[in-house]
Design an enzyme around this catalytic site. Sequence first.
Site, PDB file in Angstrom:
ATOM      1  N   GLY A 193       1.049  -1.241  -0.071  1.00 41.49           N
ATOM      2  CA  GLY A 193      -0.003  -0.115   0.006  1.00 41.49           C
ATOM      3  C   GLY A 193       0.816   1.306   0.060  1.00 41.49           C
ATOM      4  O   GLY A 193       1.842   1.311  -0.437  1.00 41.49           O
ATOM      5  N   ASN A 194       0.383   2.035   0.591  1.00 36.94           N
ATOM      6  CA  ASN A 194       1.389   3.691   0.641  1.00 36.94           C
ATOM      7  C   ASN A 194       2.138   3.741   1.790  1.00 36.94           C
ATOM      8  O   ASN A 194       1.981   3.103   2.783  1.00 36.94           O
ATOM      9  CB  ASN A 194       0.161   4.744   0.493  1.00 36.94           C
ATOM     10  CG  ASN A 194      -0.456   4.852   1.858  1.00 36.94           C
ATOM     11  OD1 ASN A 194      -0.170   5.355   2.915  1.00 36.94           O
ATOM     12  ND2 ASN A 194      -1.933   4.374   1.701  1.00 36.94           N
ATOM     13  N   VAL A 197       0.834   4.573   5.491  1.00 34.51           N
ATOM     14  CA  VAL A 197       0.438   3.610   6.134  1.00 34.51           C
ATOM     15  C   VAL A 197       1.539   2.645   6.525  1.00 34.51           C
ATOM     16  O   VAL A 197       1.828   2.091   7.469  1.00 34.51           O
ATOM     17  CB  VAL A 197      -0.816   2.730   5.663  1.00 34.51           C
ATOM     18  CG1 VAL A 197      -1.166   1.469   6.532  1.00 34.51           C
ATOM     19  CG2 VAL A 197      -1.866   3.668   5.553  1.00 34.51           C
ATOM     20  N   GLY A 198       2.530   2.593   5.557  1.00 35.53           N
ATOM     21  CA  GLY A 198       3.842   1.611   5.775  1.00 35.53           C
ATOM     22  C   GLY A 198       4.331   2.189   6.932  1.00 35.53           C
ATOM     23  O   GLY A 198       5.019   1.356   7.825  1.00 35.53           O
ATOM     24  N   GLU A 215       5.598  -3.277   0.365  1.00 35.07           N
ATOM     25  CA  GLU A 215       5.434  -3.190  -0.890  1.00 35.07           C
ATOM     26  C   GLU A 215       4.659  -1.700  -1.027  1.00 35.07           C
ATOM     27  O   GLU A 215       3.489  -1.836  -1.100  1.00 35.07           O
ATOM     28  CB  GLU A 215       4.642  -4.219  -1.475  1.00 35.07           C
ATOM     29  CG  GLU A 215       5.455  -5.449  -1.370  1.00 35.07           C
ATOM     30  CD  GLU A 215       6.676  -5.930  -2.325  1.00 35.07           C
ATOM     31  OE1 GLU A 215       6.701  -5.102  -3.350  1.00 35.07           O
ATOM     32  OE2 GLU A 215       7.566  -6.648  -1.983  1.00 35.07           O
ATOM     33  N   CYS A 249       0.648  -0.332  -9.311  1.00 33.06           N
ATOM     34  CA  CYS A 249       1.851   0.423  -8.425  1.00 33.06           C
ATOM     35  C   CYS A 249       3.161   0.718  -9.521  1.00 33.06           C
ATOM     36  O   CYS A 249       3.932   1.577  -9.227  1.00 33.06           O
ATOM     37  CB  CYS A 249       2.346  -0.385  -7.433  1.00 33.06           C
ATOM     38  SG  CYS A 249       2.564  -2.294  -7.825  1.00 33.06           S
TER      39      CYS A 249
HETATM   40  P1  NAD Z   1      -5.265   1.052   0.565  1.00 30.45           P
HETATM   41  O1  NAD Z   1      -6.000   2.126   1.153  1.00 30.45           O
HETATM   42  O2  NAD Z   1      -6.406  -0.118   0.451  1.00 30.45           O
HETATM   43  O3  NAD Z   1      -4.608   0.618   1.746  1.00 30.45           O
HETATM   44  C1  NAD Z   1      -3.664  -0.621   2.119  1.00 30.45           C
HETATM   45  C2  NAD Z   1      -4.352  -1.245   3.395  1.00 30.45           C
HETATM   46  O4  NAD Z   1      -4.044  -0.619   4.644  1.00 30.45           O
HETATM   47  C3  NAD Z   1      -5.630  -1.460   3.450  1.00 30.45           C
HETATM   48  O5  NAD Z   1      -5.788  -2.834   3.639  1.00 30.45           O
HETATM   49  C4  NAD Z   1      -6.176  -0.423   4.685  1.00 30.45           C
HETATM   50  O6  NAD Z   1      -7.296  -1.198   5.539  1.00 30.45           O
HETATM   51  C5  NAD Z   1      -4.880  -0.402   5.323  1.00 30.45           C
HETATM   52  N1  NAD Z   1      -4.953   0.924   6.251  1.00 30.45           N
HETATM   53  C6  NAD Z   1      -5.403   2.154   5.634  1.00 30.45           C
HETATM   54  N2  NAD Z   1      -5.166   2.819   6.665  1.00 30.45           N
HETATM   55  C7  NAD Z   1      -4.764   2.354   7.650  1.00 30.45           C
HETATM   56  C8  NAD Z   1      -4.369   2.768   9.076  1.00 30.45           C
HETATM   57  N3  NAD Z   1      -4.473   4.141   9.349  1.00 30.45           N
HETATM   58  N4  NAD Z   1      -3.750   1.986   9.784  1.00 30.45           N
HETATM   59  C9  NAD Z   1      -3.632   0.620   9.380  1.00 30.45           C
HETATM   60  N5  NAD Z   1      -4.010   0.272   8.201  1.00 30.45           N
HETATM   61  C10 NAD Z   1      -4.518   1.003   7.245  1.00 30.45           C
HETATM   62  O7  NAD Z   1      -4.275   1.137  -0.449  1.00 30.45           O
HETATM   63  P2  NAD Z   1      -3.657   2.120  -0.797  1.00 30.45           P
HETATM   64  O8  NAD Z   1      -2.550   2.493   0.022  1.00 30.45           O
HETATM   65  O9  NAD Z   1      -4.219   3.522  -1.339  1.00 30.45           O
HETATM   66  O10 NAD Z   1      -2.822   1.544  -1.992  1.00 30.45           O
HETATM   67  C11 NAD Z   1      -2.273   2.414  -3.073  1.00 30.45           C
HETATM   68  C12 NAD Z   1      -0.630   2.421  -2.946  1.00 30.45           C
HETATM   69  O11 NAD Z   1      -0.084   1.001  -2.975  1.00 30.45           O
HETATM   70  C13 NAD Z   1       0.004   3.211  -3.957  1.00 30.45           C
HETATM   71  O12 NAD Z   1       1.009   3.807  -3.405  1.00 30.45           O
HETATM   72  C14 NAD Z   1       0.468   2.052  -4.832  1.00 30.45           C
HETATM   73  O13 NAD Z   1       1.662   2.278  -5.503  1.00 30.45           O
HETATM   74  C15 NAD Z   1       0.851   1.051  -3.791  1.00 30.45           C
HETATM   75  N6  NAD Z   1       1.065  -0.274  -4.141  1.00 30.45           N
HETATM   76  C16 NAD Z   1       2.249  -1.110  -4.274  1.00 30.45           C
HETATM   77  C17 NAD Z   1       2.094  -2.264  -4.827  1.00 30.45           C
HETATM   78  C18 NAD Z   1       3.445  -2.939  -4.677  1.00 30.45           C
HETATM   79  O14 NAD Z   1       3.578  -4.216  -4.905  1.00 30.45           O
HETATM   80  N7  NAD Z   1       4.530  -2.405  -4.329  1.00 30.45           N
HETATM   81  C19 NAD Z   1       1.040  -2.798  -5.278  1.00 30.45           C
HETATM   82  C20 NAD Z   1      -0.118  -2.149  -5.216  1.00 30.45           C
HETATM   83  C21 NAD Z   1       0.042  -1.032  -4.717  1.00 30.45           C
END
Ligand code: NAD
Length: 471
Positions: A193-194, A197-198, A215, A249
């Site tokens: 994800g982003n 949150v990472g 990731e 991504c």
């Molecule tokens: P998203 O909003 O679905 O979040 C990902 C997860 O984080 C979800 O399961 C969500 O419930 C959890 N989350 C959200 N807020 C949280 C918090 N405050 N505390 C704990 N957990 C929380 O997805 P996203 O982040 O919008 O995804 C898009 C991003 O992911 C982009 O930056 C994209 O580049 C990246 N991405 C990376 C890859 C990769 O393989 N490297 C793949 C797909 C997407």
Amino acid sequence: MTATALDRIPDLVAGLRHSHSQGVTRPASWRRAQLLQLRALLIERGADFEAALQADLGKSGTEAQLTEIGFLISEIDHALAHLAKWMRPRRVRVPLAVQPATARVVPEPLGVVLVIAPWNYPLMLALSPVIGALAAGNAVVVKPSELAPATSSLIAKLVPDALDRRAIVVIEGAVPETTALLAERFDHIFYTGNGRVGRIVARAAAEHLTPITLELGGKSPVYVDDSTPLDAAAKRIAWGKFMNAGQTCVAPDYVLGRPEVLRELAPLLAEAIHELYGSAPAKNPDYGRIVNAAQFERLTSYLGDGEILMGGEYDPADRFIAPTLLGNVDRAAAVMRDEIFGPILPLIEVSGVDDALALVSGRDKPLAAYVFSGDAAVRRRWEAETSSGALGFDVPALHLVVPDLPFGGVGESGMGAYHGERSFRVFSHEKAVLSKPLAPDTLAPTIMPPFTLGKDALVRRWLGKLLERSV
Ligand code: NAD
């Protein structure tokens, strides 16, 4: 989507820990059975998964099969074909001074692992890490994204029935549920994800000293010069960018080129988009939709950041944004600050390869970089002078289907990598096992006190030999 009750979460995780400690997940036969059951589920319920992906992202059935369902099946097949080899302890050489002895590296399951998935490939990114976790003999909690609710519900409904409930739990929900999960102790957390949150995940993991894989995303650049057939380059860039309506991504985020190259490339990109999605992408079932209103608002706000060379149409009721090319974009504009993650492609003028390399190197390390150039020296420079999760020459995104290539980011685009054997290693501990027979005893006469003159001479001779060796 029905969120899992918060007060059930500690018990569910404890249940997995119990199963793991009882050895449920350890046998190779159990791991194989889980992978085969997951494979069968993906095949038997393929139409339901396609429908869920259509509901969440307007994803076409073909694209769903290609990039989500089919991808998972091929990962499972790869794991099944290699599992016995991956699980086998590996003998390593023992230095003369330690002989006689045998040394082995023995992979063992980590325990109970957590997989947190995003919405953009909501099936593939939830289950691909699970394949590695199961192959490595772990119990798994998977938390699909609440922003792809149809896929999340379907995973929650089907996966526990198809696999071993004692060792696989699906938790549905958003921030409260994920926060409750992160309070638990896991043996690995795999987050996609982003970066914002990472960081939350990394902080929570630190509390328990839990290892993590992150990731993440970033702005993946494309560099194009005129030593390459621009029509072919345009076709591939357009394909990589507008797949899943740009919500990939590893999608090209922006294109760099000299002004004369971009002038020639722009109409070729327009032609390529036309070939891929026709003259009315809004009516083309192969073209996806933006996941939700918030992302839609964010994306349409970028449309004023440059001159619209193609596209620019949008429809909030349908969450449709046409494949869009932006020219004359200020390098400091929001569209060049944020990861775009949608169907808008800025074309950014550079004075040449030096300028492009400086621009990319001056930013966060991206998840991928792509170079379309027939000039070997230019290609060498990108390889040597930039850092990114992956580097694609003449093709975007496709590196992720090569199982032996590590898939992951660096710096702001993430840490750790998976796919193929790496997915197994991510979720395994490599235990060092040394076995030295008690007889003959080579230790007391050499390295154990009392340090007699003879032993001292021996140690110094050994050290002398080390120092003699040219390095
Ligand atoms: P998203 O909003 O679905 O979040 C990902 C997860 O984080 C979800 O399961 C969500 O419930 C959890 N989350 C959200 N807020 C949280 C918090 N405050 N505390 C704990 N957990 C929380 O997805 P996203 O982040 O919008 O995804 C898009 C991003 O992911 C982009 O930056 C994209 O580049 C990246 N991405 C990376 C890859 C990769 O393989 N490297 C793949 C797909 C997407």
